[in-house]
Write a protein that holds these residues in place. Structure first.
Motif, PDB file in Angstrom:
ATOM      1  N   THR A 129      -8.122   3.240   8.659  1.00  0.00           N
ATOM      2  CA  THR A 129      -7.914   3.115   7.214  1.00  0.00           C
ATOM      3  C   THR A 129      -7.543   4.458   6.601  1.00  0.00           C
ATOM      4  O   THR A 129      -7.833   5.514   7.180  1.00  0.00           O
ATOM      5  N   CYS A 130      -6.925   4.403   5.438  1.00  0.00           N
ATOM      6  CA  CYS A 130      -6.647   5.616   4.693  1.00  0.00           C
ATOM      7  C   CYS A 130      -7.979   6.175   4.199  1.00  0.00           C
ATOM      8  O   CYS A 130      -8.798   5.440   3.639  1.00  0.00           O
ATOM      9  N   ARG A 143       1.533  -0.341  11.271  1.00  0.00           N
ATOM     10  CA  ARG A 143       1.557   1.119  11.149  1.00  0.00           C
ATOM     11  C   ARG A 143       2.072   1.478   9.741  1.00  0.00           C
ATOM     12  O   ARG A 143       2.804   0.678   9.145  1.00  0.00           O
ATOM     13  N   PRO A 144       1.716   2.655   9.237  1.00  0.00           N
ATOM     14  CA  PRO A 144       2.290   3.063   7.939  1.00  0.00           C
ATOM     15  C   PRO A 144       3.820   3.117   8.054  1.00  0.00           C
ATOM     16  O   PRO A 144       4.339   3.407   9.134  1.00  0.00           O
ATOM     17  N   ASP A 151       0.932   4.183   2.974  1.00  0.00           N
ATOM     18  CA  ASP A 151       1.916   3.459   2.143  1.00  0.00           C
ATOM     19  C   ASP A 151       1.443   3.364   0.699  1.00  0.00           C
ATOM     20  O   ASP A 151       2.246   3.397  -0.232  1.00  0.00           O
ATOM     21  N   ALA A 152       0.130   3.196   0.533  1.00  0.00           N
ATOM     22  CA  ALA A 152      -0.391   2.886  -0.799  1.00  0.00           C
ATOM     23  C   ALA A 152      -0.555   4.122  -1.675  1.00  0.00           C
ATOM     24  O   ALA A 152      -0.261   4.087  -2.868  1.00  0.00           O
ATOM     25  N   GLY A 154      -0.082   7.717  -0.341  1.00  0.00           N
ATOM     26  CA  GLY A 154       0.590   8.943   0.100  1.00  0.00           C
ATOM     27  C   GLY A 154      -0.310   9.929   0.822  1.00  0.00           C
ATOM     28  O   GLY A 154       0.142  10.993   1.258  1.00  0.00           O
ATOM     29  N   SER A 155      -1.577   9.586   0.980  1.00  0.00           N
ATOM     30  CA  SER A 155      -2.486  10.507   1.672  1.00  0.00           C
ATOM     31  C   SER A 155      -2.100  10.621   3.148  1.00  0.00           C
ATOM     32  O   SER A 155      -1.525   9.705   3.736  1.00  0.00           O
ATOM     33  N   THR A 156      -2.452  11.756   3.753  1.00  0.00           N
ATOM     34  CA  THR A 156      -2.152  11.920   5.185  1.00  0.00           C
ATOM     35  C   THR A 156      -3.439  11.930   6.014  1.00  0.00           C
ATOM     36  O   THR A 156      -3.424  12.270   7.190  1.00  0.00           O
ATOM     37  N   GLU A 157      -4.549  11.599   5.351  1.00  0.00           N
ATOM     38  CA  GLU A 157      -5.842  11.568   6.051  1.00  0.00           C
ATOM     39  C   GLU A 157      -6.212  10.122   6.356  1.00  0.00           C
ATOM     40  O   GLU A 157      -6.206   9.277   5.454  1.00  0.00           O
ATOM     41  N   PHE A 158      -6.559   9.867   7.614  1.00  0.00           N
ATOM     42  CA  PHE A 158      -6.961   8.513   8.005  1.00  0.00           C
ATOM     43  C   PHE A 158      -8.308   8.593   8.698  1.00  0.00           C
ATOM     44  O   PHE A 158      -8.714   9.658   9.169  1.00  0.00           O
ATOM     45  N   GLU A 159      -8.999   7.454   8.762  1.00  0.00           N
ATOM     46  CA  GLU A 159     -10.276   7.468   9.479  1.00  0.00           C
ATOM     47  C   GLU A 159     -10.484   6.158  10.219  1.00  0.00           C
ATOM     48  O   GLU A 159      -9.840   5.148   9.925  1.00  0.00           O
ATOM     49  N   ARG A 160     -11.405   6.225  11.194  1.00  0.00           N
ATOM     50  CA  ARG A 160     -11.784   5.043  11.967  1.00  0.00           C
ATOM     51  C   ARG A 160     -13.278   4.875  11.866  1.00  0.00           C
ATOM     52  O   ARG A 160     -14.004   5.868  11.772  1.00  0.00           O
ATOM     53  N   ARG A 161     -13.746   3.629  11.962  1.00  0.00           N
ATOM     54  CA  ARG A 161     -15.187   3.393  11.993  1.00  0.00           C
ATOM     55  C   ARG A 161     -15.737   3.838  13.343  1.00  0.00           C
ATOM     56  O   ARG A 161     -15.117   3.616  14.383  1.00  0.00           O
TER      57      ARG A 161
END
Ligand code: AMP
Length: 216
Positions: A129-130, A143-144, A151-152, A154-161
């Motif tokens: 997720t963003c 994928r983005p 896409d929503a 513009g952030s470049t940081e993503f994370e996973r649970r």
């Protein structure tokens, strides 16, 4: 309209709950989200839950029952709610029934999202997720549009649970089949259970759910 979304991890309960929040102004009560928030902020509940969460086991019933009870207290009258990820065993189902009776709230429908295990493992181990806005993605299926950019927002940081890896996911599925799946019969007997194919496209799943709610 008050409902429970039942289904294994990765079946799309959170996605569909979000859609109902947007489309119908309902309130999503996700015990998983509440626990993640408690772990992030480092509360006593969060500290107790962390090792259990990381192992893919169920945290003690009294913790989740308290979390849900508090949130139900603060609902505005007539505000519909979605229980997402709770109940997860027979004791929680009883506790939810008792709580709703006490608060004079109805349970209109239980919607089960059905998806087979292998598909779930692939879905969950690839999802991310963003980190800023929470928009959901998948390594293979979504994928983005621009690599590495949300896409929503513009952030470049993503994370996973932390629990979305294959080993923990297999443990979560075992817990689901063992403890949560039997609730199907409980709600079937109560006459509230409906089932939808959770492998379908999310728009189609949302459409099916909408039809079920109109019918309930
Ligand atoms: P979820 O986000 O619903 O997939 O939940 C993630 C994890 O949080 C689960 O694997 C459990 O460790 C914990 N959890 C969430 N909801 C419950 C619940 N109702 N009862 C016990 N543990 C829960």
């Amino acid at each position: 309209m008050n409902l429970i979304l039942l289904g294994p991890p990765g079946a799309g309960k959170g996605t569909q709950a979000q859609r109902l929040v947007e489309a119908r102004g309902m309130v999503q009560l996700s015990t998983g989200d509440m626990l993640r928030e408690a772990m992030t902020t480092g509360t006593e509940v969060g500290r107790r839950a962390k090792p259990i969460y990381d192992a893919g086991e169920l945290v003690p019933d009294e913790i989740v029952v308290d979390l849900i009870s508090e949130r139900l207290e603060s609902l505005a009258p007539c505000q519909g709610f979605i229980l997402d990820g709770v109940p997860r065993n027979a004791a929680q189902a009883d506790a939810v029934d008792r709580m709703l009776r006490q608060k004079k709230l109805a349970l209109d429908i239980v919607i089960e999202l059905q998806v087979d295990d292998d598909f779930l493992v692939e879905r969950v181990t690839g999802r991310f997720t963003c980190a800023r806005c929470g928009a959901g993605y998948h390594e293979r299926f979504r994928r983005p549009k621009v690599e590495g950019v949300c896409d929503a927002c513009g952030s470049t940081e993503f994370e996973r649970r932390s629990d979305d890896n294959e080993e923990v996911m297999r443990a979560r599925l075992e817990v689901y089949h063992d403890q949560t799946e039997p609730l199907r019969d409980y709600y079937r007997t109560a006459g509230t259970l409906r089932t939808v194919n959770g492998r379908a496209d999310p728009d189609e799943v949302a459409r099916q759910i909408e039809l079920m709610l109109e019918d309930a």
